[in-house]
Design a protein around this motif. Sequence first.
Motif, PDB file in Angstrom:
ATOM      1  N   HIS A 216       0.865  -1.181   0.000  1.00  0.00           N
ATOM      2  CA  HIS A 216       0.000   0.000   0.000  1.00  0.00           C
ATOM      3  C   HIS A 216       0.901   1.229   0.000  1.00  0.00           C
ATOM      4  O   HIS A 216       1.839   1.318   0.799  1.00  0.00           O
ATOM      5  CB  HIS A 216      -0.913   0.005   1.224  1.00  0.00           C
ATOM      6  CG  HIS A 216      -1.783  -1.210   1.318  1.00  0.00           C
ATOM      7  ND1 HIS A 216      -2.942  -1.354   0.592  1.00  0.00           N
ATOM      8  CD2 HIS A 216      -1.641  -2.351   2.030  1.00  0.00           C
ATOM      9  CE1 HIS A 216      -3.496  -2.514   0.869  1.00  0.00           C
ATOM     10  NE2 HIS A 216      -2.721  -3.152   1.736  1.00  0.00           N
TER      11      HIS A 216
ATOM     12  N   PHE B 209       1.268   5.555  -0.216  1.00  0.00           N
ATOM     13  CA  PHE B 209       0.728   6.913  -0.137  1.00  0.00           C
ATOM     14  C   PHE B 209       1.870   7.868  -0.447  1.00  0.00           C
ATOM     15  O   PHE B 209       2.999   7.701   0.036  1.00  0.00           O
ATOM     16  CB  PHE B 209       0.180   7.206   1.268  1.00  0.00           C
ATOM     17  CG  PHE B 209      -0.226   8.644   1.466  1.00  0.00           C
ATOM     18  CD1 PHE B 209      -1.518   9.062   1.183  1.00  0.00           C
ATOM     19  CD2 PHE B 209       0.686   9.592   1.933  1.00  0.00           C
ATOM     20  CE1 PHE B 209      -1.898  10.388   1.345  1.00  0.00           C
ATOM     21  CE2 PHE B 209       0.319  10.920   2.106  1.00  0.00           C
ATOM     22  CZ  PHE B 209      -0.986  11.312   1.817  1.00  0.00           C
TER      23      PHE B 209
ATOM     24  N   ILE C 291       4.593   6.987   2.170  1.00  0.00           N
ATOM     25  CA  ILE C 291       4.422   5.874   3.099  1.00  0.00           C
ATOM     26  C   ILE C 291       4.284   4.592   2.291  1.00  0.00           C
ATOM     27  O   ILE C 291       3.546   4.548   1.304  1.00  0.00           O
ATOM     28  CB  ILE C 291       3.167   6.051   3.986  1.00  0.00           C
ATOM     29  CG1 ILE C 291       3.160   7.417   4.665  1.00  0.00           C
ATOM     30  CG2 ILE C 291       3.086   4.929   5.033  1.00  0.00           C
ATOM     31  CD1 ILE C 291       1.841   7.728   5.385  1.00  0.00           C
TER      32      ILE C 291
ATOM     33  N   CYS D 225       7.973  -1.782   6.226  1.00  0.00           N
ATOM     34  CA  CYS D 225       7.075  -0.633   6.228  1.00  0.00           C
ATOM     35  C   CYS D 225       7.960   0.594   6.381  1.00  0.00           C
ATOM     36  O   CYS D 225       8.930   0.560   7.153  1.00  0.00           O
ATOM     37  CB  CYS D 225       6.072  -0.710   7.376  1.00  0.00           C
ATOM     38  SG  CYS D 225       4.810  -1.989   7.172  1.00  0.00           S
TER      39      CYS D 225
ATOM     40  N   TYR E 263       0.569   2.730  10.932  1.00  0.00           N
ATOM     41  CA  TYR E 263      -0.766   2.478  10.369  1.00  0.00           C
ATOM     42  C   TYR E 263      -1.710   3.648  10.666  1.00  0.00           C
ATOM     43  O   TYR E 263      -2.536   4.016   9.819  1.00  0.00           O
ATOM     44  CB  TYR E 263      -1.341   1.183  10.940  1.00  0.00           C
ATOM     45  CG  TYR E 263      -0.761  -0.066  10.321  1.00  0.00           C
ATOM     46  CD1 TYR E 263      -0.733  -0.230   8.940  1.00  0.00           C
ATOM     47  CD2 TYR E 263      -0.238  -1.083  11.108  1.00  0.00           C
ATOM     48  CE1 TYR E 263      -0.206  -1.381   8.359  1.00  0.00           C
ATOM     49  CE2 TYR E 263       0.294  -2.235  10.542  1.00  0.00           C
ATOM     50  CZ  TYR E 263       0.308  -2.374   9.169  1.00  0.00           C
ATOM     51  OH  TYR E 263       0.830  -3.504   8.596  1.00  0.00           O
TER      52      TYR E 263
ATOM     53  N   TRP F   3      -0.952   6.425   8.318  1.00  0.00           N
ATOM     54  CA  TRP F   3      -1.572   6.168   7.023  1.00  0.00           C
ATOM     55  C   TRP F   3      -3.033   6.615   7.014  1.00  0.00           C
ATOM     56  O   TRP F   3      -3.489   7.284   6.092  1.00  0.00           O
ATOM     57  CB  TRP F   3      -1.476   4.676   6.699  1.00  0.00           C
ATOM     58  CG  TRP F   3      -2.250   4.266   5.482  1.00  0.00           C
ATOM     59  CD1 TRP F   3      -3.597   4.023   5.396  1.00  0.00           C
ATOM     60  CD2 TRP F   3      -1.743   4.086   4.166  1.00  0.00           C
ATOM     61  NE1 TRP F   3      -3.959   3.686   4.115  1.00  0.00           N
ATOM     62  CE2 TRP F   3      -2.834   3.713   3.334  1.00  0.00           C
ATOM     63  CE3 TRP F   3      -0.470   4.177   3.608  1.00  0.00           C
ATOM     64  CZ2 TRP F   3      -2.689   3.446   1.982  1.00  0.00           C
ATOM     65  CZ3 TRP F   3      -0.325   3.907   2.260  1.00  0.00           C
ATOM     66  CH2 TRP F   3      -1.416   3.552   1.460  1.00  0.00           C
TER      67      TRP F   3
ATOM     68  N   SER G 176      -4.514   9.830   4.812  1.00  0.00           N
ATOM     69  CA  SER G 176      -5.448   9.511   3.730  1.00  0.00           C
ATOM     70  C   SER G 176      -6.760  10.295   3.809  1.00  0.00           C
ATOM     71  O   SER G 176      -7.604  10.184   2.911  1.00  0.00           O
ATOM     72  CB  SER G 176      -5.756   8.013   3.734  1.00  0.00           C
ATOM     73  OG  SER G 176      -4.570   7.246   3.588  1.00  0.00           O
TER      74      SER G 176
END
Length: 286
Positions: free
Chosen positions: A26, A28, A35, A105, A136, A139, A143
Amino acid sequence: MSDSKNINYFSIDSVDLQKMAGAESHVFNNDDISIILNGRPSDKLFFREGEVYQLPEPRLLLFMNGEADVHLDLEHDHFEKGMVILTTPDAILEFERIGQDVEVCGIAMKEAVHVAEGVVTSAPAKDFGLLLRMMYLLWDVASQTPYRREAVLQMVRAMVADVQYVKQARDSTVDKSAVSRHQELFQQFKTLVSRHCERERNIPFYADLLHITPHHLSAVISRASGRSAMYWINRAVVLRAKVLLHTSALLTYEIAERLNFANPPAFNNFFKRETGFTPKEYRDRK
């Protein structure tokens, strides 16, 4: 000499993050941060063994799985599950080995977040878990629409501060008697070399910054590392030269001037002695 060009070989803004991190990750990305969650770079397109990379932006990585052996600036490090890595701007990275099952990550921080000191440490499970939960949550907040910039930046700064706390807490548990003054000086010396090697390649310069004599500095580095002070200085200069040869349009004579050599032949002879290749041969191989 022409104006020096910025080196952006592995700038986040110059790569396809989704392709780099793997299809299952994932991603961003905006003007403040990038991220990556559950990044699994399955091929070696962006991280090839034996290559030298310069990282313009500070990075914070949580090593979720797998192993890698790297040189980060002048340090040799083994990355494995549970490790936390924080890099300063323009860190130089050289991969020796990268496992097939690496998963990370990470955050790349752009101009809005300052990182003054790098960290490579193995974090206790509870601290690693906390950092992962913070990532997390970051994120989720990043978002949101509209974008909550100040909240995001404060969260990133909090994560950087927490990484530094984890390192300090870990260091405080080490028996200080086991950490000699020689090792402390050696670490300080390598930090200074990384910072000044493009302009300074003489031992007296670094001895003066450390407030000791050149003879004492040479003796300390030899005892602490098993190698001479000039070995570490030359290694840093070679890494800078490799990055410039590989990633910039500078001509050889311009690189010689940038690295403060008296003339191009002096740079050519130095590079050939240290690597076995002339600068042109190295650039042609790449």
